[in-house]
Motif scaffolding. Structure first.
Motif, PDB file in Angstrom:
ATOM      1  N   SER A  88       0.855  -1.187   0.000  1.00 63.46           N
ATOM      2  CA  SER A  88       0.000   0.000   0.000  1.00 63.46           C
ATOM      3  C   SER A  88       0.889   1.234   0.000  1.00 63.46           C
ATOM      4  CB  SER A  88      -0.900   0.043   1.231  1.00 63.46           C
ATOM      5  OG  SER A  88      -1.580   1.293   1.249  1.00 63.46           O
ATOM      6  N   CYS A 129      -6.068   4.033   5.523  1.00 68.28           N
ATOM      7  CA  CYS A 129      -5.294   3.253   4.539  1.00 68.28           C
ATOM      8  C   CYS A 129      -4.979   1.857   5.065  1.00 68.28           C
ATOM      9  CB  CYS A 129      -3.994   3.967   4.164  1.00 68.28           C
ATOM     10  SG  CYS A 129      -4.259   5.348   3.038  1.00 68.28           S
ATOM     11  N   HIS A 142      -6.279  -1.511   3.246  1.00 65.06           N
ATOM     12  CA  HIS A 142      -5.322  -2.534   2.799  1.00 65.06           C
ATOM     13  C   HIS A 142      -5.640  -3.896   3.415  1.00 65.06           C
ATOM     14  CE1 HIS A 142      -1.790  -3.742   0.691  1.00 65.06           C
ATOM     15  NE2 HIS A 142      -1.175  -4.162   1.774  1.00 65.06           N
ATOM     16  N   ARG A 156      -2.486   3.993  -2.478  1.00 63.24           N
ATOM     17  CA  ARG A 156      -2.976   2.788  -1.799  1.00 63.24           C
ATOM     18  C   ARG A 156      -2.481   1.500  -2.457  1.00 63.24           C
ATOM     19  NH1 ARG A 156      -8.861   4.266   0.934  1.00 63.24           N
ATOM     20  NH2 ARG A 156      -7.937   5.615   2.522  1.00 63.24           N
ATOM     21  N   THR A 157      -3.410   0.627  -2.857  1.00 65.88           N
ATOM     22  CA  THR A 157      -3.023  -0.706  -3.339  1.00 65.88           C
ATOM     23  C   THR A 157      -2.095  -0.661  -4.558  1.00 65.88           C
ATOM     24  OG1 THR A 157      -5.249  -1.369  -2.714  1.00 65.88           O
ATOM     25  CG2 THR A 157      -3.970  -2.952  -3.994  1.00 65.88           C
TER      26      THR A 157
END
Length: 420
Positions: free
Chosen positions: A167, A231, A235, A264-265
């Motif tokens: 992430s 976050c 995740h 993020r991802t």
């Protein structure tokens, strides 16, 4: 006489190898078509500015690898180095996000261009299949895309690939981490280029493959220690969904991917049988890209898988795809009357969905039978004057070698019956 050659770092796809590439493209696209993704095609070139803003000024892609050109009208264009920015631009231009059904799910397939030092698995022109889910922030979408790529690879029989997952935080927590990382990098002995990169996008320095840089990065602040609660939760949900689907992955905190737009991802598919160019595909979430290229806020996620790299992965695992024969029936006419009648039969077979070919060029029987053999056809139809006088053709099974006379007007039905 001098002959032209393909430009350095490119390749031509020719039969029979091209059939494998087509099968790989179809295998990657199949799970997408099955999951609500519609097909999109964009131009091979775009405005330079789209990539400079979207992909990022500090990336190698924009600073070193883009093919740019100036048109007669003075426009600055670039051959597309990747697919996401173009697809998002097209979706915004067509107002797909306003049609009321988010996410907008799209898949694409095409050639991309980067000026790189050519080596096995890395070319200046390469082929990708990609997918984007635009306009929705949902961990289930991130998981869906990773699962669909995993499914595509497994359907091809691949098993020795790994999924790396990380992430990169969002606009709340990433700036805090960025500042801490810049502080750390400021104290290192870096060359001019790397120092400049650390000022524009310090996360890219973590991705530097050179051992002398990696050695200095020991003890660098880790992004996971800076992720905000939102976050972290996000995740964790992506990971839980992958676990529930039985998709195995490895957490890799150094994974940043080569594009500035990720948030993020992020994930990468790597294959250990490919040497230094081990990534076969990858992607991630890019929640801020739409605003970067002048659109509204449209959180999105996507990936692109390399077709050439996937073919190399199949070779590394010794997998030969079972491809349907390109020709099922080959017609060999002996004489003018047979030519006319058998050409009609071939046309009829094709119309009924049977792959059929013909001995063109008035070859003698020996050369024509050789051509039939090379075509890989399961059956050959041979007819001469005596056969036609009796209203039959000779139908030869190329596997068993058996041959029998079949009525000319029944041959299409008989072949279809035998081919099942």
């Amino acid at each position: 006489m001098s002959t032209f050659k393909a430009p350095k770092g490119t390749y031509d796809l020719i039969p029979p190898v091209s059939a494998t590439f087509l099968a790989v493209r179809e295998a990657i696209a199949a799970p997408l078509k099955n999951s609500g993704y519609g097909y999109i095609e964009t131009p091979g070139f775009e405005n330079v500015e789209l990539f400079a803003r979207g992909v990022g000024e500090s990336t190698d892609i924009v600073t070193k690898e883009m093919y740019t050109l100036t048109t007669k009208g003075g426009d600055q264009l670039a051959l597309r180095p990747e697919g996401t920015a173009s697809v998002l631009r097209a979706a915004l231009e067509a107002n797909l996000h306003k049609a009321g059904n988010l996410p907008v799910k799209l898949w694409y397939s095409g050639s991309y261009y980067r000026y790189e030092r050519p080596q096995k698995g890395r070319y200046r022109h390469f082929s990708q299949v990609g997918a984007e889910a635009i306009g929705t922030e949902d961990p289930a979408l991130d998981a869906e895309l990773i699962i669909l790529a995993d499914q595509a690879y497994r359907s091809l029989g691949l098993s020795q690939f790994r999924i790396l997952l990380n992430s990169l935080g969002d606009k709340e927590c990433r700036p805090v981490y960025r500042a801490a990382l810049q502080d750390f990098l400021g104290g290192l002995d870096l060359d001019e280029d790397t120092r400049r990169r650390s000022e524009i996008n310090p996360l890219r320095v973590l991705d530097d493959k050179r051992p002398e840089v990696q050695k200095q990065l020991v003890g660098a602040p880790m992004l996971r220690d800076y992720l905000c609660d939102a976050c972290k939760t996000y995740h964790e949900q992506v990971r839980e969904l992958l676990n529930a689907a039985g998709v195995s992955y490895e957490d890799d905190e150094k994974l940043v991917r080569g594009l500035d737009y990720y948030t993020r991802t992020t994930f990468e598919f790597v294959h250990d049988g490919l040497g230094s160019q081990s990534a076969v595909g990858g992607g991630g979430r890019y929640d801020g890209l739409s605003e970067m290229i002048g659109g509204p806020s449209l959180p999105s996620v996507g990936w692109a898988l390399g077709v050439d790299r996937t073919v190399l992965a199949l070779e590394a695992e010794g997998i030969e795809l079972e491809l349907p024969a390109t020709t099922s029936v080959f017609a060999v006419p002996l004489g003018e009357e047979a030519r006319r009648l058998l050409f009609g039969t071939v046309t009829e077979l094709r119309k009924s969905g049977v792959a059929a070919d013909f001995a063109y060029g008035g070859k003698g029987v020996k050369a024509a039978m050789k051509a039939a053999n090379r075509s890989g056809a399961r059956f050959t139809i041979v007819a001469g004057e005596r056969d036609l006088a009796e209203g039959v053709v000779q139908l030869k099974d190329m596997e068993s070698g058996e041959q029998e006379a079949v009525a000319l007007d029944k041959v299409t039905d008989e072949i279809r019956r035998r081919l099942g």
